[in-house]
Design a protein around this motif. Structure first.
Motif, PDB file in Angstrom:
ATOM      1  N   GLN A 157       0.799  -1.218   0.000  1.00  0.00           N
ATOM      2  CA  GLN A 157       0.000   0.000   0.000  1.00  0.00           C
ATOM      3  C   GLN A 157       0.835   1.273   0.000  1.00  0.00           C
ATOM      4  O   GLN A 157       0.356   2.339   0.403  1.00  0.00           O
ATOM      5  CB  GLN A 157      -0.971  -0.003   1.184  1.00  0.00           C
ATOM      6  CG  GLN A 157      -0.323  -0.190   2.549  1.00  0.00           C
ATOM      7  CD  GLN A 157      -1.365  -0.335   3.642  1.00  0.00           C
ATOM      8  OE1 GLN A 157      -2.295  -1.146   3.541  1.00  0.00           O
ATOM      9  NE2 GLN A 157      -1.239   0.472   4.689  1.00  0.00           N
ATOM     10  N   ASP A 158       2.085   1.184  -0.462  1.00  0.00           N
ATOM     11  CA  ASP A 158       2.869   2.407  -0.573  1.00  0.00           C
ATOM     12  C   ASP A 158       2.365   3.223  -1.758  1.00  0.00           C
ATOM     13  O   ASP A 158       1.896   2.685  -2.769  1.00  0.00           O
ATOM     14  CB  ASP A 158       4.355   2.076  -0.739  1.00  0.00           C
ATOM     15  CG  ASP A 158       4.633   1.257  -1.982  1.00  0.00           C
ATOM     16  OD1 ASP A 158       5.102   1.832  -2.986  1.00  0.00           O
ATOM     17  OD2 ASP A 158       4.349   0.036  -1.972  1.00  0.00           O
TER      18      ASP A 158
ATOM     19  N   ALA B 123       3.816   4.976  -4.048  1.00  0.00           N
ATOM     20  CA  ALA B 123       4.475   4.825  -5.349  1.00  0.00           C
ATOM     21  C   ALA B 123       3.907   3.635  -6.113  1.00  0.00           C
ATOM     22  O   ALA B 123       3.651   3.730  -7.327  1.00  0.00           O
ATOM     23  CB  ALA B 123       5.982   4.663  -5.155  1.00  0.00           C
ATOM     24  N   THR B 124       3.710   2.496  -5.434  1.00  0.00           N
ATOM     25  CA  THR B 124       3.147   1.316  -6.095  1.00  0.00           C
ATOM     26  C   THR B 124       1.729   1.586  -6.576  1.00  0.00           C
ATOM     27  O   THR B 124       1.348   1.194  -7.682  1.00  0.00           O
ATOM     28  CB  THR B 124       3.152   0.115  -5.131  1.00  0.00           C
ATOM     29  OG1 THR B 124       4.501  -0.207  -4.792  1.00  0.00           O
ATOM     30  CG2 THR B 124       2.493  -1.107  -5.762  1.00  0.00           C
ATOM     31  N   ILE B 125       0.955   2.270  -5.759  1.00  0.00           N
ATOM     32  CA  ILE B 125      -0.437   2.567  -6.124  1.00  0.00           C
ATOM     33  C   ILE B 125      -0.484   3.466  -7.356  1.00  0.00           C
ATOM     34  O   ILE B 125      -1.238   3.206  -8.311  1.00  0.00           O
ATOM     35  CB  ILE B 125      -1.170   3.223  -4.931  1.00  0.00           C
ATOM     36  CG1 ILE B 125      -1.313   2.218  -3.786  1.00  0.00           C
ATOM     37  CG2 ILE B 125      -2.544   3.752  -5.361  1.00  0.00           C
ATOM     38  CD1 ILE B 125      -1.790   2.821  -2.477  1.00  0.00           C
ATOM     39  N   ARG B 126       0.335   4.500  -7.365  1.00  0.00           N
ATOM     40  CA  ARG B 126       0.331   5.418  -8.520  1.00  0.00           C
ATOM     41  C   ARG B 126       0.804   4.707  -9.785  1.00  0.00           C
ATOM     42  O   ARG B 126       0.282   4.942 -10.876  1.00  0.00           O
ATOM     43  CB  ARG B 126       1.215   6.635  -8.218  1.00  0.00           C
ATOM     44  CG  ARG B 126       0.627   7.587  -7.176  1.00  0.00           C
ATOM     45  CD  ARG B 126       1.338   8.923  -7.195  1.00  0.00           C
ATOM     46  NE  ARG B 126       2.734   8.809  -6.804  1.00  0.00           N
ATOM     47  CZ  ARG B 126       3.189   8.991  -5.564  1.00  0.00           C
ATOM     48  NH1 ARG B 126       2.335   9.288  -4.595  1.00  0.00           N
ATOM     49  NH2 ARG B 126       4.476   8.893  -5.302  1.00  0.00           N
ATOM     50  N   ARG B 127       1.796   3.827  -9.647  1.00  0.00           N
ATOM     51  CA  ARG B 127       2.288   3.095 -10.822  1.00  0.00           C
ATOM     52  C   ARG B 127       1.209   2.168 -11.363  1.00  0.00           C
ATOM     53  O   ARG B 127       1.051   2.030 -12.582  1.00  0.00           O
ATOM     54  CB  ARG B 127       3.548   2.320 -10.462  1.00  0.00           C
ATOM     55  CG  ARG B 127       4.744   3.215 -10.209  1.00  0.00           C
ATOM     56  CD  ARG B 127       5.933   2.444  -9.735  1.00  0.00           C
ATOM     57  NE  ARG B 127       6.620   1.796 -10.835  1.00  0.00           N
ATOM     58  CZ  ARG B 127       7.630   0.952 -10.667  1.00  0.00           C
ATOM     59  NH1 ARG B 127       8.032   0.637  -9.459  1.00  0.00           N
ATOM     60  NH2 ARG B 127       8.225   0.413 -11.714  1.00  0.00           N
TER      61      ARG B 127
ATOM     62  N   PRO C  65      -6.119  -1.508  -1.124  1.00  0.00           N
ATOM     63  CA  PRO C  65      -5.270  -2.157  -0.127  1.00  0.00           C
ATOM     64  C   PRO C  65      -6.067  -3.182   0.690  1.00  0.00           C
ATOM     65  O   PRO C  65      -7.229  -2.948   1.040  1.00  0.00           O
ATOM     66  CB  PRO C  65      -4.812  -1.004   0.768  1.00  0.00           C
ATOM     67  CG  PRO C  65      -5.056   0.239  -0.029  1.00  0.00           C
ATOM     68  CD  PRO C  65      -6.254  -0.068  -0.880  1.00  0.00           C
ATOM     69  N   LYS C  66      -5.437  -4.307   0.989  1.00  0.00           N
ATOM     70  CA  LYS C  66      -6.114  -5.331   1.789  1.00  0.00           C
ATOM     71  C   LYS C  66      -6.318  -4.894   3.226  1.00  0.00           C
ATOM     72  O   LYS C  66      -7.066  -5.551   3.972  1.00  0.00           O
ATOM     73  CB  LYS C  66      -5.329  -6.646   1.739  1.00  0.00           C
ATOM     74  CG  LYS C  66      -5.428  -7.361   0.401  1.00  0.00           C
ATOM     75  CD  LYS C  66      -4.742  -8.719   0.433  1.00  0.00           C
ATOM     76  CE  LYS C  66      -4.908  -9.455  -0.882  1.00  0.00           C
ATOM     77  NZ  LYS C  66      -4.247 -10.779  -0.876  1.00  0.00           N
TER      78      LYS C  66
ATOM     79  N   PRO D   9      -7.207   7.463  -0.357  1.00  0.00           N
ATOM     80  CA  PRO D   9      -6.854   8.866  -0.105  1.00  0.00           C
ATOM     81  C   PRO D   9      -5.383   8.974   0.308  1.00  0.00           C
ATOM     82  O   PRO D   9      -4.766   7.992   0.724  1.00  0.00           O
ATOM     83  CB  PRO D   9      -7.790   9.273   1.036  1.00  0.00           C
ATOM     84  CG  PRO D   9      -8.192   7.986   1.682  1.00  0.00           C
ATOM     85  CD  PRO D   9      -8.214   6.955   0.596  1.00  0.00           C
ATOM     86  N   ASN D  10      -4.843  10.164   0.172  1.00  0.00           N
ATOM     87  CA  ASN D  10      -3.466  10.457   0.609  1.00  0.00           C
ATOM     88  C   ASN D  10      -2.399   9.736  -0.221  1.00  0.00           C
ATOM     89  O   ASN D  10      -1.303   9.459   0.277  1.00  0.00           O
ATOM     90  CB  ASN D  10      -3.268  10.117   2.095  1.00  0.00           C
ATOM     91  CG  ASN D  10      -4.289  10.813   2.982  1.00  0.00           C
ATOM     92  OD1 ASN D  10      -4.576  11.991   2.799  1.00  0.00           O
ATOM     93  ND2 ASN D  10      -4.846  10.083   3.939  1.00  0.00           N
TER      94      ASN D  10
END
Length: 213
Positions: free
Chosen positions: A88-89, A91-95, A106-107, A130-131
């Protein structure tokens, strides 16, 4: 009208929890549970037009990380794919969104929040926690890398993932049950489409895409 969702997660408890949560917001629901990419591809073949959403865990056995996302989007471009992951970092989410995911769940979310996020994705939203900076914070370099990877066919994406894994053409041919010469042709096309001159440079580029196996 039946809502059909493919869940790619190799933990039966997660699949059961998602089905329970989704049944609270969707009255007519069919879940197709898959524990590998091959299972998901088999489930989608011939009936992709019936599937409303794919929920995909990044740590599935076999082709992992974002390689599976690219393969699913390449083979079934009309079916939205949302990532559901313990990672859930930001950077991974945006990628994931840059690479074409319809959402990132995120789980760690509670089941009601997961169900709400999935309902929003089914309604056509691109859902992110969010965030995380929102879609405007996606790096142009990630978008450029995604465009290169998206130019590859599903078979070429599989071969690229195997190259990252250090497999030789002979090994790739045996695993995919195709001729070694066919693999060589695909590798040449992969290098050309990615704009690189060697397998090593292709692997480096793929690793930047988090193309794990």
């Amino acid at each position: 009208m039946t809502t059909r969702i493919v869940i790619g997660d190799d933990h039966p408890l997660v699949q059961a929890a998602l089905q329970s949560a989704l049944s609270t917001v969707l009255s007519d629901l069919e879940i197709i549970a898959c524990q590998s990419l091959d299972e998901a591809l088999a489930a989608l073949t011939g009936r992709a037009e019936e599937i409303d959403l794919i929920l995909w865990d990044l740590t599935m056995p076999g082709v992992q990380d974002f390689a599976a996302l690219f393969i699913l989007l390449a083979q079934f471009p009309t079916v939205p794919v949302a990532i559901i992951s313990a990672r859930q970092d930001a950077a991974t989410i945006r990628r994931a969104i840059a690479y074409g995911a319809a959402g990132y769940i995120p789980k760690s979310l509670g089941l009601p929040e997961m169900a709400d996020a999935i309902a929003r994705i089914l309604a056509g939203e691109i859902w992110m926690p969010p965030n995380t900076g929102g879609r405007g914070s996606i790096q142009s370099a990630d978008l450029e890398l995604a465009a290169r990877a998206a130019s590859l066919s599903p078979q070429q994406l599989r071969i690229l993932a195997m190259i990252v894994d250090g497999k030789l053409n002979k090994q790739i041919a045996a695993e995919l049950d195709i001729a070694e010469q066919t693999v060589k042709g695909h590798v040449s096309t992969i290098l050309r489409k990615l704009g690189v001159g060697s397998r090593t440079k292709a692997a480096v580029l793929a690793e930047r895409l988090s193309f794990g196996r």
